[in-house]
Scaffold this active site. Structure first.
Site, PDB file in Angstrom:
ATOM      1  N   SER A   1     -20.529 -62.810 -10.073  1.00 19.25           N
ATOM      2  CA  SER A   1     -21.732 -62.917  -9.237  1.00 19.25           C
ATOM      3  C   SER A   1     -22.749 -63.878  -9.841  1.00 19.25           C
ATOM      4  CB  SER A   1     -22.380 -61.545  -9.077  1.00 19.25           C
ATOM      5  OG  SER A   1     -21.453 -60.600  -8.606  1.00 19.25           O
TER       6      SER A   1
HETATM    7  N1  SAH Z   1     -20.124 -58.179 -10.355  1.00 24.84           N
HETATM    8  C1  SAH Z   1     -18.795 -58.744 -10.485  1.00 24.84           C
HETATM    9  C2  SAH Z   1     -18.361 -59.209  -9.118  1.00 24.84           C
HETATM   10  C3  SAH Z   1     -16.922 -59.369  -8.969  1.00 24.84           C
HETATM   11  S1  SAH Z   1     -16.419 -59.860  -7.343  1.00 24.84           S
HETATM   12  C4  SAH Z   1     -18.883 -59.900 -11.469  1.00 24.84           C
HETATM   13  O1  SAH Z   1     -19.982 -60.409 -11.650  1.00 24.84           O
HETATM   14  O2  SAH Z   1     -17.872 -60.308 -12.028  1.00 24.84           O
HETATM   15  C5  SAH Z   1     -16.053 -58.313  -6.607  1.00 24.84           C
HETATM   16  C6  SAH Z   1     -14.971 -57.492  -7.241  1.00 24.84           C
HETATM   17  O3  SAH Z   1     -14.747 -56.365  -6.388  1.00 24.84           O
HETATM   18  C7  SAH Z   1     -13.628 -58.189  -7.379  1.00 24.84           C
HETATM   19  O4  SAH Z   1     -13.199 -58.117  -8.703  1.00 24.84           O
HETATM   20  C8  SAH Z   1     -12.697 -57.381  -6.459  1.00 24.84           C
HETATM   21  O5  SAH Z   1     -11.374 -57.283  -6.940  1.00 24.84           O
HETATM   22  C9  SAH Z   1     -13.384 -56.027  -6.446  1.00 24.84           C
HETATM   23  N2  SAH Z   1     -13.061 -55.189  -5.312  1.00 24.84           N
HETATM   24  C10 SAH Z   1     -12.903 -55.533  -4.002  1.00 24.84           C
HETATM   25  N3  SAH Z   1     -12.604 -54.456  -3.269  1.00 24.84           N
HETATM   26  C11 SAH Z   1     -12.554 -53.395  -4.114  1.00 24.84           C
HETATM   27  C12 SAH Z   1     -12.274 -52.014  -3.955  1.00 24.84           C
HETATM   28  N4  SAH Z   1     -11.982 -51.470  -2.759  1.00 24.84           N
HETATM   29  N5  SAH Z   1     -12.315 -51.219  -5.045  1.00 24.84           N
HETATM   30  C13 SAH Z   1     -12.607 -51.732  -6.274  1.00 24.84           C
HETATM   31  N6  SAH Z   1     -12.869 -53.031  -6.486  1.00 24.84           N
HETATM   32  C14 SAH Z   1     -12.850 -53.852  -5.420  1.00 24.84           C
END
Ligand code: SAH
Length: 219
Positions: A69
């Site tokens: 993010s």
């Molecule tokens: N705050 C994190 C954002 C990662 S992007 C950062 O800064 O790195 C969002 C993440 O949500 C991804 O890794 C994706 O795999 C995860 N995600 C999507 N759907 C999900 C679900 N149903 N359960 C758990 N994780 C999920």
């Protein structure tokens, strides 16, 4: 500690300070958030090849079609949950672990769920390297939350869905706050849900752009 952890020397600390100034200009005022953002080494949460761009205010690829993010988004979501002095937080979507590293500095306990095993493992390694011990990890579909440790004072979801999943609402403590992007791929808003004795109050905060919340797990 390896050299990467200590930073890319002066360049890293200078660009990190620049990021801090930018966050303040963007309206982040909570000192606890600014301090946590200052201490979280974003460059170790991205591939080494992208290290020089780590303190830019942009989302960057972390593999598997996912992104780390934007610093502003991480700071804003943290500021929004800190408004109620929460002790525990459930994070859905660990991703790189960067938001987790910020949350772990301002909360007693962080529970984080990620559906992609490889991302979860990498995040766990990085956070362990940083000595963050108040984080518990789960490889699961976070739409079902993590009932064993509920209720949570705060729930932070890092992926967008048209509706807030009901299990997450059920696992929110009274007066607790849930922050999540709602909408589809083309139109999303950051939504804040507060649990009150009368029910759930949902308000829309600002436009958002997150990857979608996906069903099921991936090894
Ligand atoms: N705050 C994190 C954002 C990662 S992007 C950062 O800064 O790195 C969002 C993440 O949500 C991804 O890794 C994706 O795999 C995860 N995600 C999507 N759907 C999900 C679900 N149903 N359960 C758990 N994780 C999920």
């Amino acid at each position: 500690m390896n050299s990467r952890l200590l930073g890319i020397g002066m360049t890293s600390s200078r660009t990190r300070e620049r990021m801090l100034r930018r966050l303040q200009e963007q309206g982040i005022a909570d000192e606890r958030v600014l301090q946590a953002m200052r201490k979280a080494p974003r460059h170790i949460f991205v591939d080494e090849a992208l290290g020089s761009r780590a303190y830019e205010d942009s989302a960057l690829p972390i593999g598997f079609g996912q992104t780390i993010s934007r610093p502003y988004t991480v700071a804003k979501m943290t500021e929004l949950v800190l408004a109620i002095q929460p002790r525990s937080v459930l994070e859905v979507g660990t991703g790189s672990g960067y938001q987790t590293a910020v949350l772990a500095q301002v909360m007693e306990q962080v529970y984080t769920v990620e559906r992609i095993l490889a991302l979860q493992q990498r995040a766990r390694e990085r956070l362990a390297e940083l000595g963050m011990r108040n984080v518990r990890y789960k490889h699961d579909d976070g739409q079902t939350g993590w009932p064993q440790h509920a209720p949570y004072d705060a729930i932070l979801v890092a992926a967008a869905s048209p509706e807030v999943p009901i299990p997450l609402l059920q696992q929110l403590a009274m007066h607790g706050r849930l922050i999540m992007p709602t909408g589809d791929a083309t139109h999303q808003v950051l939504s804040l849900v507060v649990r009150t004795p009368e029910g759930f109050e949902q308000q829309t905060l600002s436009a958002a752009s997150f990857v979608p919340l996906v069903h099921g797990v991936k090894s």
